[in-house]
Write a protein that holds these residues in place. Structure first.
Motif, PDB file in Angstrom:
ATOM      1  N   GLY A 194      -2.342  10.053  -9.604  1.00  0.00           N
ATOM      2  CA  GLY A 194      -2.519   8.429  -9.070  1.00  0.00           C
ATOM      3  C   GLY A 194      -3.600   8.284 -10.222  1.00  0.00           C
ATOM      4  N   TYR A 195      -4.970   8.092 -10.094  1.00  0.00           N
ATOM      5  CA  TYR A 195      -5.890   7.590 -10.171  1.00  0.00           C
ATOM      6  C   TYR A 195      -6.574   8.086 -11.770  1.00  0.00           C
ATOM      7  N   GLY A 196      -5.955   9.538 -11.378  1.00  0.00           N
ATOM      8  CA  GLY A 196      -6.976  10.040 -12.131  1.00  0.00           C
ATOM      9  C   GLY A 196      -8.446  10.753 -12.160  1.00  0.00           C
ATOM     10  N   TYR A 197      -9.226  10.289 -13.495  1.00  0.00           N
ATOM     11  CA  TYR A 197     -10.814  10.064 -13.109  1.00  0.00           C
ATOM     12  C   TYR A 197     -11.093   8.678 -12.616  1.00  0.00           C
ATOM     13  N   TYR A 198     -11.365   8.669 -11.232  1.00  0.00           N
ATOM     14  CA  TYR A 198     -12.002   7.471 -10.879  1.00  0.00           C
ATOM     15  C   TYR A 198     -13.014   7.717 -10.145  1.00  0.00           C
ATOM     16  N   VAL A 199     -13.881   6.391  -9.596  1.00  0.00           N
ATOM     17  CA  VAL A 199     -14.990   5.835  -9.700  1.00  0.00           C
ATOM     18  C   VAL A 199     -14.781   4.388  -8.589  1.00  0.00           C
ATOM     19  N   LEU A 200     -15.472   4.480  -7.498  1.00  0.00           N
ATOM     20  CA  LEU A 200     -16.148   3.114  -6.440  1.00  0.00           C
ATOM     21  C   LEU A 200     -17.011   2.959  -5.804  1.00  0.00           C
ATOM     22  N   VAL A 201     -17.170   1.843  -6.067  1.00  0.00           N
ATOM     23  CA  VAL A 201     -18.766   1.190  -6.246  1.00  0.00           C
ATOM     24  C   VAL A 201     -18.428   0.607  -4.535  1.00  0.00           C
ATOM     25  N   ARG A 202     -19.745   0.115  -3.841  1.00  0.00           N
ATOM     26  CA  ARG A 202     -19.937  -0.550  -3.358  1.00  0.00           C
ATOM     27  C   ARG A 202     -20.890  -1.296  -3.912  1.00  0.00           C
ATOM     28  N   HIS A 203     -20.709  -2.413  -2.942  1.00  0.00           N
ATOM     29  CA  HIS A 203     -22.058  -3.638  -3.712  1.00  0.00           C
ATOM     30  C   HIS A 203     -22.395  -4.601  -3.011  1.00  0.00           C
ATOM     31  N   TYR A 204     -23.444  -5.136  -3.310  1.00  0.00           N
ATOM     32  CA  TYR A 204     -24.652  -5.693  -2.458  1.00  0.00           C
ATOM     33  C   TYR A 204     -23.956  -6.988  -2.124  1.00  0.00           C
ATOM     34  N   ASN A 205     -22.801  -7.480  -2.732  1.00  0.00           N
ATOM     35  CA  ASN A 205     -22.417  -8.558  -2.219  1.00  0.00           C
ATOM     36  C   ASN A 205     -20.710  -8.874  -1.404  1.00  0.00           C
ATOM     37  N   GLY A 206     -20.954  -7.011  -1.058  1.00  0.00           N
ATOM     38  CA  GLY A 206     -20.134  -6.761   0.137  1.00  0.00           C
ATOM     39  C   GLY A 206     -18.754  -6.161  -0.422  1.00  0.00           C
ATOM     40  N   ILE A 304      14.499  10.091  -4.105  1.00  0.00           N
ATOM     41  CA  ILE A 304      13.323   8.893  -3.202  1.00  0.00           C
ATOM     42  C   ILE A 304      12.106   9.182  -3.306  1.00  0.00           C
ATOM     43  N   ALA A 305      11.619  10.256  -3.067  1.00  0.00           N
ATOM     44  CA  ALA A 305      10.102  10.473  -2.617  1.00  0.00           C
ATOM     45  C   ALA A 305       9.710   9.744  -4.781  1.00  0.00           C
ATOM     46  N   HIS A 306      10.373  10.591  -5.374  1.00  0.00           N
ATOM     47  CA  HIS A 306       9.773   9.880  -6.834  1.00  0.00           C
ATOM     48  C   HIS A 306      10.075   8.642  -7.609  1.00  0.00           C
ATOM     49  N   LYS A 307      10.938   7.804  -6.791  1.00  0.00           N
ATOM     50  CA  LYS A 307      11.317   6.315  -6.561  1.00  0.00           C
ATOM     51  C   LYS A 307       9.812   5.677  -6.418  1.00  0.00           C
ATOM     52  N   TYR A 308       8.801   6.259  -4.720  1.00  0.00           N
ATOM     53  CA  TYR A 308       7.972   5.516  -4.226  1.00  0.00           C
ATOM     54  C   TYR A 308       6.811   6.575  -4.745  1.00  0.00           C
ATOM     55  N   GLY A 309       6.501   7.342  -5.440  1.00  0.00           N
ATOM     56  CA  GLY A 309       5.705   8.271  -5.986  1.00  0.00           C
ATOM     57  C   GLY A 309       4.932   9.215  -5.070  1.00  0.00           C
TER      58      GLY A 309
END
Length: 336
Positions: A194-206, A304-309
């Motif tokens: 899916g995302y490969g190398y990824y980062v998720l950041v939580r922000h002060y604004n919510g 079906i598996a390939h179709k829906y990832g």
């Protein structure tokens, strides 16, 4: 003569009776004398009482230790890869000298799952004002990558048979990817399908923002980042057909169309304050219609598996079937 024989017999019998062996049952035991315990024995008795008292104390300490261990066991029972359940709800994080109580920020800190909040956004009835920019605290914003131009190559919405939860932004491998707002890194991970190398950041604004398909990550979980600070380098890792940045904006784990906040072509933020209502999550009704596939002629589990990832293994688990199960035309197969 007769009297002489009798006298001799009496003398001989008396002599034998005096000299015969004594039966041990006839022997009387000597009287037992009463002894007084020596002082040393009395001291040992006193010491024994002290030892017993110490053992009692040790028993109490053992009980206390067991109670402590049970507490530790409860506190660490959910610790796995990442930091799920690492902090109690009442704990606080100090971010740039600003104390943020987790119950006020988010009640869950999870460095593995993108959406750990289990909030059904279709039931969202509130109106929430999000301060995207706060100049009084020098909390600003930045485009998610450093380029002179920004093109959206694939937008938020239905793509093929899947829902695309972000905006794909064109870049070249090695381009700098930066934080959109001030915050703290909650996830850095690799998703090969899916995302490969990824980062998720939580922000002060919510809000939370996700940056996918990077070639290199330059931050770690818990890092404090300012808007415009480098997170990593762009790339094409994971499920990707070419170099681009997959960029998501989420509120309480649910995705929001990034183009409701940004004018990417002009590299502008549309609002200083963004209002969140249930309109942002109306798409979820369409997404949930994609949860089942109705079998058609020629369908196979692998197709079906390939179709829906997804995978055949996942389909088997969701539908309690095996890879050898014969599919019937018209049968509904749960795909997520």
């Amino acid at each position: 003569m007769r009297w002489l024989v009798i006298i001799l017999l009496l003398v001989t019998t008396g002599s034998w009776a005096q000299n015969r062996p004594r039966d041990f049952r006839d022997v009387k035991a000597p009287p037992i004398k009463t002894y007084t315990l020596p002082d040393s024995i009395a001291e040992i008795g006193d010491t024994t009482e002290v030892v017993e008292e110490e053992l009692d104390d040790a028993g109490e300490a053992s009980e206390e230790l067991q109670r402590e261990l049970s507490i530790v066991s409860e506190d660490t029972s959910t610790i796995d890869e990442g930091y799920t359940g690492m902090v109690e709800i009442s704990e606080e994080l100090q971010i740039d000298s600003v104390w943020v109580t987790l119950t006020e920020y988010y009640s869950v800190w999870d460095s593995r799952r993108i959406n750990p909040y289990d909030i059904d956004a279709t039931k969202f009835r509130d109106t929430v004002d999000i301060e995207l920019i706060d100049t009084t605290t020098s909390r600003l914003w930045a485009m998610p990558m450093i380029r002179d131009t920004t093109y959206v190559t694939s937008g938020f919405g239905m793509r093929g048979y899947r829902w695309h939860y972000g905006s794909d932004l064109k870049l070249s491998t090695g381009d700098t990817v930066v934080a959109a707002f001030d915050g703290i890194v909650r996830i850095r991970s690799y998703d090969p399908r899916g995302y490969g190398y990824y980062v998720l950041v939580r922000h002060y604004n919510g809000l939370e923002t996700l940056y996918g398909h990077m070639s290199k990550i330059l931050v770690k979980v818990g890092d404090l980042v300012k808007a415009g600070e480098t997170l990593g380098l762009g790339g094409s890792t994971g499920r990707s057909s070419g170099p681009h940045l997959h960029y998501e904006v989420r509120y309480q784990g649910n995705a929001i169309n990034p183009e409701q906040l940004y004018d990417f072509s002009n590299r502008q933020l549309l609002y200083n304050q963004f209002q969140i209502t249930n309109n942002q999550f109306s798409y979820l009704k369409e997404v949930r219609k994609l949860a089942y596939h109705r079998v058609r002629s020629g369908d196979t589990l692998s197709g079906i598996a390939h179709k829906y990832g997804t995978s055949v293994r996942t389909l088997c688990r969701l539908n309690r079937i095996t890879p050898r199960t014969i599919l019937r035309i018209g049968q509904r197969i749960r795909v997520r």
